[in-house]
Design a protein around this motif. Structure first.
Motif, mmCIF file in Angstrom:
data_model
loop_
_atom_site.group_PDB
_atom_site.id
_atom_site.type_symbol
_atom_site.label_atom_id
_atom_site.label_comp_id
_atom_site.label_asym_id
_atom_site.label_seq_id
_atom_site.Cartn_x
_atom_site.Cartn_y
_atom_site.Cartn_z
ATOM 1 N N SER A 1 0.821 -1.216 0.000
ATOM 2 C CA SER A 1 0.000 0.000 0.000
ATOM 3 C C SER A 1 0.852 1.261 0.000
ATOM 4 O O SER A 1 0.379 2.346 -0.344
ATOM 5 N N ALA A 2 2.123 1.135 0.394
ATOM 6 C CA ALA A 2 3.022 2.291 0.415
ATOM 7 C C ALA A 2 3.485 2.672 -0.989
ATOM 8 O O ALA A 2 4.029 3.753 -1.180
ATOM 9 N N GLY A 3 3.286 1.754 -1.952
ATOM 10 C CA GLY A 3 3.751 2.004 -3.307
ATOM 11 C C GLY A 3 5.195 1.571 -3.454
ATOM 12 O O GLY A 3 6.097 2.282 -3.002
ATOM 13 N N LEU A 4 5.435 0.416 -4.059
ATOM 14 C CA LEU A 4 6.773 -0.153 -4.149
ATOM 15 C C LEU A 4 7.307 -0.085 -5.574
ATOM 16 O O LEU A 4 6.546 -0.181 -6.540
ATOM 17 N N THR A 5 8.611 0.051 -5.692
ATOM 18 C CA THR A 5 9.255 -0.076 -6.989
ATOM 19 C C THR A 5 9.293 -1.548 -7.383
ATOM 20 O O THR A 5 9.024 -2.440 -6.564
ATOM 21 N N GLU A 6 9.666 -1.801 -8.615
ATOM 22 C CA GLU A 6 9.776 -3.192 -9.073
ATOM 23 C C GLU A 6 10.804 -3.954 -8.250
ATOM 24 O O GLU A 6 10.591 -5.110 -7.873
ATOM 25 N N ARG A 7 11.924 -3.307 -7.947
ATOM 26 C CA ARG A 7 12.951 -3.962 -7.133
ATOM 27 C C ARG A 7 12.452 -4.224 -5.716
ATOM 28 O O ARG A 7 12.687 -5.303 -5.150
ATOM 29 N N GLN A 8 11.758 -3.268 -5.119
ATOM 30 C CA GLN A 8 11.222 -3.462 -3.775
ATOM 31 C C GLN A 8 10.175 -4.568 -3.742
ATOM 32 O O GLN A 8 10.085 -5.317 -2.762
ATOM 33 N N GLU A 9 9.411 -4.690 -4.803
ATOM 34 C CA GLU A 9 8.446 -5.788 -4.893
ATOM 35 C C GLU A 9 9.168 -7.132 -4.909
ATOM 36 O O GLU A 9 8.736 -8.090 -4.257
ATOM 37 N N ARG A 10 10.294 -7.218 -5.615
ATOM 38 C CA ARG A 10 11.082 -8.461 -5.613
ATOM 39 C C ARG A 10 11.637 -8.733 -4.220
ATOM 40 O O ARG A 10 11.637 -9.884 -3.761
ATOM 41 N N HIS A 11 12.135 -7.692 -3.561
ATOM 42 C CA HIS A 11 12.640 -7.879 -2.194
ATOM 43 C C HIS A 11 11.533 -8.408 -1.285
ATOM 44 O O HIS A 11 11.760 -9.295 -0.451
ATOM 45 N N LEU A 12 10.355 -7.845 -1.411
ATOM 46 C CA LEU A 12 9.235 -8.284 -0.577
ATOM 47 C C LEU A 12 8.932 -9.754 -0.819
ATOM 48 O O LEU A 12 8.713 -10.515 0.139
ATOM 49 N N ALA A 13 8.931 -10.166 -2.074
ATOM 50 C CA ALA A 13 8.646 -11.564 -2.397
ATOM 51 C C ALA A 13 9.753 -12.496 -1.904
ATOM 52 O O ALA A 13 9.484 -13.591 -1.396
ATOM 53 N N ASP A 14 11.011 -12.046 -2.021
ATOM 54 C CA ASP A 14 12.138 -12.929 -1.695
ATOM 55 C C ASP A 14 12.512 -12.914 -0.225
ATOM 56 O O ASP A 14 12.953 -13.941 0.319
ATOM 57 N N TRP A 15 12.363 -11.735 0.435
ATOM 58 C CA TRP A 15 12.901 -11.562 1.782
ATOM 59 C C TRP A 15 11.858 -11.101 2.800
ATOM 60 O O TRP A 15 12.186 -10.888 3.961
ATOM 61 N N GLY A 16 10.610 -10.905 2.366
ATOM 62 C CA GLY A 16 9.542 -10.541 3.290
ATOM 63 C C GLY A 16 9.516 -9.080 3.671
ATOM 64 O O GLY A 16 8.729 -8.666 4.533
ATOM 65 N N TYR A 17 10.359 -8.261 3.021
ATOM 66 C CA TYR A 17 10.449 -6.840 3.371
ATOM 67 C C TYR A 17 11.022 -6.108 2.174
ATOM 68 O O TYR A 17 11.986 -6.581 1.553
ATOM 69 N N PRO A 18 10.457 -4.968 1.807
ATOM 70 C CA PRO A 18 10.914 -4.313 0.573
ATOM 71 C C PRO A 18 12.196 -3.509 0.692
ATOM 72 O O PRO A 18 12.886 -3.296 -0.313
ATOM 73 N N TYR A 19 12.551 -3.059 1.903
ATOM 74 C CA TYR A 19 13.634 -2.077 2.045
ATOM 75 C C TYR A 19 14.916 -2.739 2.541
ATOM 76 O O TYR A 19 15.403 -2.461 3.651
ATOM 77 N N VAL A 20 15.444 -3.642 1.736
ATOM 78 C CA VAL A 20 16.683 -4.345 2.071
ATOM 79 C C VAL A 20 17.689 -4.149 0.939
ATOM 80 O O VAL A 20 17.358 -3.667 -0.140
ATOM 81 N N PHE A 21 18.954 -4.503 1.229
ATOM 82 C CA PHE A 21 20.038 -4.413 0.258
ATOM 83 C C PHE A 21 20.143 -2.999 -0.326
ATOM 84 O O PHE A 21 20.378 -2.064 0.424
ATOM 85 N N GLU A 22 19.922 -2.809 -1.615
ATOM 86 C CA GLU A 22 20.093 -1.471 -2.202
ATOM 87 C C GLU A 22 19.120 -0.456 -1.613
ATOM 88 O O GLU A 22 19.370 0.754 -1.649
ATOM 89 N N ASP A 23 18.002 -0.932 -1.078
ATOM 90 C CA ASP A 23 16.981 -0.026 -0.542
ATOM 91 C C ASP A 23 17.065 0.130 0.975
ATOM 92 O O ASP A 23 16.221 0.798 1.571
ATOM 93 N N PHE A 24 18.091 -0.468 1.587
ATOM 94 C CA PHE A 24 18.293 -0.318 3.029
ATOM 95 C C PHE A 24 18.841 1.064 3.336
ATOM 96 O O PHE A 24 19.735 1.569 2.644
ATOM 97 N N ARG A 25 18.310 1.681 4.375
ATOM 98 C CA ARG A 25 18.879 2.921 4.888
ATOM 99 C C ARG A 25 18.833 2.861 6.411
ATOM 100 O O ARG A 25 17.756 2.791 7.004
ATOM 101 N N PHE A 26 20.002 2.867 7.018
ATOM 102 C CA PHE A 26 20.083 2.835 8.470
ATOM 103 C C PHE A 26 19.430 4.088 9.034
ATOM 104 O O PHE A 26 19.784 5.207 8.666
ATOM 105 N N HIS A 27 18.470 3.905 9.933
ATOM 106 C CA HIS A 27 17.828 5.061 10.563
ATOM 107 C C HIS A 27 17.224 4.655 11.899
ATOM 108 O O HIS A 27 16.729 3.537 12.059
ATOM 109 N N MET A 28 17.273 5.568 12.835
ATOM 110 C CA MET A 28 16.679 5.386 14.152
ATOM 111 C C MET A 28 15.481 6.322 14.224
ATOM 112 O O MET A 28 15.618 7.542 14.364
ATOM 113 N N THR A 29 14.291 5.758 14.092
ATOM 114 C CA THR A 29 13.067 6.541 13.923
ATOM 115 C C THR A 29 12.753 7.355 15.169
ATOM 116 O O THR A 29 12.765 6.832 16.292
ATOM 117 N N LEU A 30 12.401 8.615 14.956
ATOM 118 C CA LEU A 30 12.090 9.530 16.057
ATOM 119 C C LEU A 30 10.633 9.962 16.082
ATOM 120 O O LEU A 30 10.134 10.375 17.139
#
Length: 231
Positions: free
Chosen positions: A140-169
């Motif tokens: 529902s957040a709107g995923l890119t084609e690569r993020q859709e593949r990540h979601l299918a393969d790893w259960g989460y869209p924001y991994v590898f090239e789409d990972f960004r280290f952040h501590m949410t405030l």
């Protein structure tokens, strides 16, 4: 749904980063204790979801164990992963990411990406497939084609090239409120923004039931200290 586990970086109790982050969110994720937040107007309302997850940076996002996986095996695998890493320091800043505030590195940080990539890959055998509801929520957040593949393969869209280290405030903020909360966060976290902070291990967080607050239940230190400043 059963208990969920997550692999996070979370500063240890006794460190200034832990104290400041826990107070900002209003909860200590290691003890579950509610804490008085800074007096910034409206802060409690915009930190509700980050408070539930606890002060952390995601390395492997929350997952339920697959039926054939045993919690003790996960602990051993996580301990083995941490044992192969080194401590390092990272300089942080307050930044706006997709309308929410977070602490992020001041520049590219290869060690953080490497550790997150390892956690995603090496611990994936313990992960149960995401539910249909979870998949729908991610999409529902709107995923890119690569993020859709990540979601299918790893259960989460924001991994590898789409990972960004952040501590949410905060949660996502109205545009009119960003400047005010950014100034408050910069002032509150100033003591840890002036010098690099230590990345010294991984923490196992657990969500005992759907919607419950996550708790840090184990910490796995990186045994080899280093003076290296990665950013």
């Amino acid at each position: 749904m059963s208990m969920r586990h997550a692999i996070y970086f979370a500063p240890l109790p006794g460190t200034l980063l832990h104290a400041l982050g826990s107070r900002w969110l209003g909860r200590d994720a290691f003890t579950g204790e509610a804490l008085e937040q800074p007096s910034t107007a409206g802060l409690a309302a915009v930190t509700g979801e980050p408070r539930r997850y606890g002060f952390h940076a995601t390395m492997k996002p929350p997952f339920a164990l697959r039926d054939t996986a045993h919690p003790e095996s996960l602990l051993r695998a996580l301990a083995a992963l941490a044992a192969e890493e080194r401590c390092f320091r990272v300089s942080l800043k307050v930044a706006l990411l997709d309308r929410f505030l977070a602490l992020v590195p001041r520049g590219p940080c290869e060690p953080l990406h490497r550790i997150a990539d390892r956690a995603v890959r090496e611990l994936d055998g313990f992960r149960a497939p995401p539910s249909a509801d979870e998949l729908a929520r991610r999409r529902s957040a709107g995923l890119t084609e690569r993020q859709e593949r990540h979601l299918a393969d790893w259960g989460y869209p924001y991994v590898f090239e789409d990972f960004r280290f952040h501590m949410t405030l905060t949660e996502r903020l109205p545009a009119a409120e960003v400047e005010r909360f950014e100034a408050a966060a910069s002032e509150h976290f100033a003591p840890v923004l002036s010098a690099p902070v230590l990345i010294d291990g991984l923490a196992l967080f657990e969500e005992p039931s759907p919607g419950a607050a996550f708790l840090a239940t184990r910490h796995f230190p990186f045994p080899h200290s280093a003076a290296e400043v990665a950013v």
